[in-house]
Design a protein around this motif. Structure first.
Motif, PDB file in Angstrom:
ATOM      1  N   LYS A 188       0.830  -1.202   0.000  1.00  0.00           N
ATOM      2  CA  LYS A 188       0.000   0.000   0.000  1.00  0.00           C
ATOM      3  C   LYS A 188       0.872   1.263   0.000  1.00  0.00           C
ATOM      4  N   LEU A 189       1.895   1.302   0.856  1.00  0.00           N
ATOM      5  CA  LEU A 189       2.756   2.480   0.934  1.00  0.00           C
ATOM      6  C   LEU A 189       3.548   2.676  -0.360  1.00  0.00           C
ATOM      7  N   LEU A 190       4.104   1.589  -0.906  1.00  0.00           N
ATOM      8  CA  LEU A 190       4.859   1.703  -2.154  1.00  0.00           C
ATOM      9  C   LEU A 190       3.952   2.105  -3.310  1.00  0.00           C
ATOM     10  N   SER A 191       2.721   1.593  -3.291  1.00  0.00           N
ATOM     11  CA  SER A 191       1.772   1.955  -4.343  1.00  0.00           C
ATOM     12  C   SER A 191       1.416   3.436  -4.254  1.00  0.00           C
ATOM     13  N   ASP A 192       1.188   3.932  -3.040  1.00  0.00           N
ATOM     14  CA  ASP A 192       0.866   5.349  -2.867  1.00  0.00           C
ATOM     15  C   ASP A 192       2.017   6.241  -3.332  1.00  0.00           C
ATOM     16  N   LYS A 193       3.255   5.770  -3.157  1.00  0.00           N
ATOM     17  CA  LYS A 193       4.427   6.548  -3.577  1.00  0.00           C
ATOM     18  C   LYS A 193       4.816   6.253  -5.031  1.00  0.00           C
ATOM     19  N   ARG A 194       4.052   5.409  -5.702  1.00  0.00           N
ATOM     20  CA  ARG A 194       4.326   5.006  -7.092  1.00  0.00           C
ATOM     21  C   ARG A 194       5.721   4.398  -7.229  1.00  0.00           C
ATOM     22  N   GLU A 195       6.070   3.531  -6.284  1.00  0.00           N
ATOM     23  CA  GLU A 195       7.394   2.911  -6.288  1.00  0.00           C
ATOM     24  C   GLU A 195       7.335   1.395  -6.405  1.00  0.00           C
ATOM     25  N   LEU A 196       6.174   0.846  -6.698  1.00  0.00           N
ATOM     26  CA  LEU A 196       6.059  -0.608  -6.815  1.00  0.00           C
ATOM     27  C   LEU A 196       6.905  -1.136  -7.971  1.00  0.00           C
ATOM     28  N   ASP A 197       7.006  -0.369  -9.059  1.00  0.00           N
ATOM     29  CA  ASP A 197       7.758  -0.818 -10.223  1.00  0.00           C
ATOM     30  C   ASP A 197       9.211  -0.356 -10.212  1.00  0.00           C
ATOM     31  N   SER A 198       9.614   0.327  -9.146  1.00  0.00           N
ATOM     32  CA  SER A 198      11.016   0.719  -9.049  1.00  0.00           C
ATOM     33  C   SER A 198      11.861  -0.494  -8.684  1.00  0.00           C
ATOM     34  N   LEU A 199      13.169  -0.354  -8.775  1.00  0.00           N
ATOM     35  CA  LEU A 199      14.054  -1.473  -8.463  1.00  0.00           C
ATOM     36  C   LEU A 199      13.878  -1.913  -7.017  1.00  0.00           C
ATOM     37  N   HIS A 200      13.943  -0.961  -6.079  1.00  0.00           N
ATOM     38  CA  HIS A 200      13.809  -1.363  -4.677  1.00  0.00           C
ATOM     39  C   HIS A 200      12.405  -1.866  -4.370  1.00  0.00           C
ATOM     40  N   GLY A 201      11.394  -1.359  -5.093  1.00  0.00           N
ATOM     41  CA  GLY A 201      10.038  -1.847  -4.897  1.00  0.00           C
ATOM     42  C   GLY A 201       9.888  -3.294  -5.321  1.00  0.00           C
ATOM     43  N   ARG A 202      10.451  -3.643  -6.475  1.00  0.00           N
ATOM     44  CA  ARG A 202      10.363  -5.018  -6.963  1.00  0.00           C
ATOM     45  C   ARG A 202      11.155  -5.977  -6.063  1.00  0.00           C
ATOM     46  N   ILE A 203      12.320  -5.536  -5.593  1.00  0.00           N
ATOM     47  CA  ILE A 203      13.092  -6.388  -4.686  1.00  0.00           C
ATOM     48  C   ILE A 203      12.343  -6.592  -3.379  1.00  0.00           C
ATOM     49  N   ALA A 204      11.728  -5.521  -2.863  1.00  0.00           N
ATOM     50  CA  ALA A 204      10.959  -5.632  -1.622  1.00  0.00           C
ATOM     51  C   ALA A 204       9.799  -6.605  -1.778  1.00  0.00           C
ATOM     52  N   VAL A 205       9.053  -6.495  -2.864  1.00  0.00           N
ATOM     53  CA  VAL A 205       7.941  -7.422  -3.099  1.00  0.00           C
ATOM     54  C   VAL A 205       8.468  -8.844  -3.228  1.00  0.00           C
TER      55      VAL A 205
END
Length: 560
Positions: free
Chosen positions: A131-148
């Protein structure tokens, strides 16, 4: 019956009001529900007495939660977790369990309680992080993908842990006088149960469930009912088979994860899941004793600091060793600076199995309240926090972070333009510029974009253009144009600041979704703002109007 209904109405109203306050404070609503549970429970005002009904809804809510987790975990994602997600996930799990176990023993807890709480400290909240990464539009970033990716590893680990601990049923708190099955017997018992479950899942997923789900999908309402029924039924079956309700519910979701209807089921389950989990957290808060909470304050502070500091550090260390920049490691590391709802579910299961007492649940809940609250703000303000800590984080970065810079060929000629963001619009823009004779260097932080074959004649570099250190690797001094097709205003503001820090003096063009974003970019000093939607509509209207006018029947000429 009237009294029970009135209690539920009052309870829901209080939860709605408390949730609104916590949302205003930018906190997850689950914390509000726990606080409400403490307030309305016997430890405080004692407003609610329908404990059996709330407990039943709480159990169904946990089953639906684990079913939804299993539903997202299809075989395709399991095969493509990736080395960094797997290494980071397993490394963080091992570090937290081993160090946490020793730390909890040092705090005077029994070994079984230390084991449960140490395992609980390893899990981060998939729901909150996404939810937080989605709100910051960072789900598709490198750190977002690694976190997921390592959240998936954690989801798998929590189910395995639940199965393993449920195999210890009857061992009590680990005392020598208990019914100790012995390690060998436990492993054998767990092994044959897992083998039997795997065979059953294979048969169901291969020959039974596809036809059943296809028949149920003829009605969207029936599909939803079937999904809940299947999850709850396997939860009950899992408990009967010697696993746990949670493990059974997870397997139920996993068995449907490869069907084409999983997204439809997941979308319809989201609201029901959140509603039912409300009762789990209320029930949890109502069962907590304030005296027990008070006794666990000091251990909770120690363990909270361990989670908030230790978990991010181990993630940064692993990612730095694997060749990632310290900013990427820091951003990904912040996502494990908390424990999750699974942690509380896991320890609550230990109470049901007779392994631990209420004190372990009180300790885990306090750690959850502290870490979820603190880490939420840490993630929301990650960039300012990184800028303050960046000088001290150099030890977590190699001299040559090859994962983000390795394999980049030296440019034979400086580009005429750097295009940041190679989505559908950015890729097309880069291609058309290249066709017009412009030398283009593309930049994107999406690993899938970077790994895809680049457009003909265009070099693509993989990295986050908001990171000043990554910008140092780009030939900005010799590039007259920078074009950002990233539609997010906050990201573009960070890019502007990073370019200013580098002293970039070339021309700049940035994409805006709407007039308000364009005005904000203009006020920030952006000389050229592109409006893809407006321009596309203008072109379409111009082209269509020409076609319509050409097709319009011409009036007959008057004969003299």
């Amino acid at each position: 019956m009237h009294g029970t209904f009135s209690e539920f109405a009052l309870l829901l109203l209080i939860c709605a009001l408390a949730g609104a306050v916590f949302v205003r404070l930018r906190q997850p609503v689950l914390i509000a529900y726990i606080v409400v549970g403490i307030a309305v429970g016997p430890a405080a005002f004692g407003l609610v007495t329908a404990h059996d009904q709330i407990d039943l809804l709480a159990q169904v809510g946990v089953a639906v939660l684990l079913f939804a987790v299993g539903l997202k975990l299809d075989l395709h994602h399991v095969r493509h977790i990736g080395p960094v997600a797997l290494a980071t996930g397993l490394g963080q799990l091992s570090f937290t369990i081993i160090i946490g176990f020793a730390l909890i023993l040092a705090l005077g807890k029994s070994w079984m309680e230390a084991l449960y709480v140490a395992v609980a400290l390893t899990f981060s909240s998939t729901i909150i992080i996404v939810k937080l990464l989605s709100d910051k539009r960072e789900l598709d970033s490198l750190h977002g993908r690694i976190a997921v990716g390592f959240l998936i590893v954690q989801d798998l680990a929590v189910v395995i842990a639940m199965m393993a601990m449920s195999a210890l049923r009857g061992t009590g708190s680990g005392d020598a006088g208990g019914e100790d099955l012995g390690l060998t017997a436990v492993l054998l018992s767990l092994g044959w149960r897992l083998a039997a479950a795997a065979v059953a899942m294979f048969v169901l997923m291969r020959w039974v469930l596809p036809a059943v789900v296809s028949a149920m999908a003829r009605s969207q309402e029936l599909l939803l009912v079937f999904a809940i029924a299947w999850g709850v039924a396997l939860a009950a079956l899992g408990e009967w088979a010697g696993f746990s309700k949670e493990a059974g519910a997870f397997l139920a979701g996993f068995s449907l994860a490869s069907t084409p209807y999983r997204e439809a089921m997941n979308a319809r389950l989201t609201g029901i899941r959140d509603f039912l989990l409300l009762f789990f957290f209320i029930d949890l808060g109502a069962k907590l004793e304030l005296s027990a909470l008070g006794a666990e304050v000091l251990p909770a502070i120690v363990l909270s600091l361990f989670v908030l500091i230790g978990n991010p550090l181990i993630v940064m260390a692993i990612m730095g060793y694997m060749g990632y920049r310290r900013r990427t490691g820091f951003m990904a590391g912040l996502t494990v600076a908390q424990i999750s709802e699974f942690s509380i579910v896991f320890v609550a299961m230990g109470i049901t199995l007779g392994h631990v007492g209420v004190a372990a649940l009180s300790l885990t809940t306090l750690v959850g309240l502290v870490t979820i609250t603190a880490s939420t703000y840490m993630i929301l303000y990650a960039q300012p926090l990184y800028e303050r800590l960046s000088p001290w984080l150099r030890i977590f970065e190699r001299a040559h972070p090859q994962r983000e810079t390795g394999g980049e060929p030296a440019l034979t000629q400086a580009p005429d333009a750097i295009v940041i963001g190679l989505g559908r619009y950015g890729r097309r823009l880069a291609q058309k510029l290249h066709e017009e004779g412009v030398r283009v260097l593309g930049v994107d932080f999406d690993p899938e974009v970077a790994e895809a074959p680049p457009p003909a004649g265009i070099e693509v570099r993989f990295g986050d253009a908001q990171d000043p250190e990554f910008l140092e690797s780009l030939p900005l001094a010799h590039t007259p144009w920078v074009v950002s097709t990233v539609p997010d205003l906050h990201s573009n503001r960070l890019l502007l600041r990073a370019l200013a820090e580098r002293g970039y003096g070339g021309d700049l063009a940035i994409v805006a979704r709407d007039d308000a974003t364009g005005a904000a970019l203009k006020s920030a000093g952006v000389p050229i703002v592109l409006y893809p939607v407006r321009n596309a509509v203008d072109f379409a209207v111009e082209h269509l109007s020409e076609l319509m006018q050409a097709a319009r029947p011409k009036p007959d000429k008057e004969t003299p």
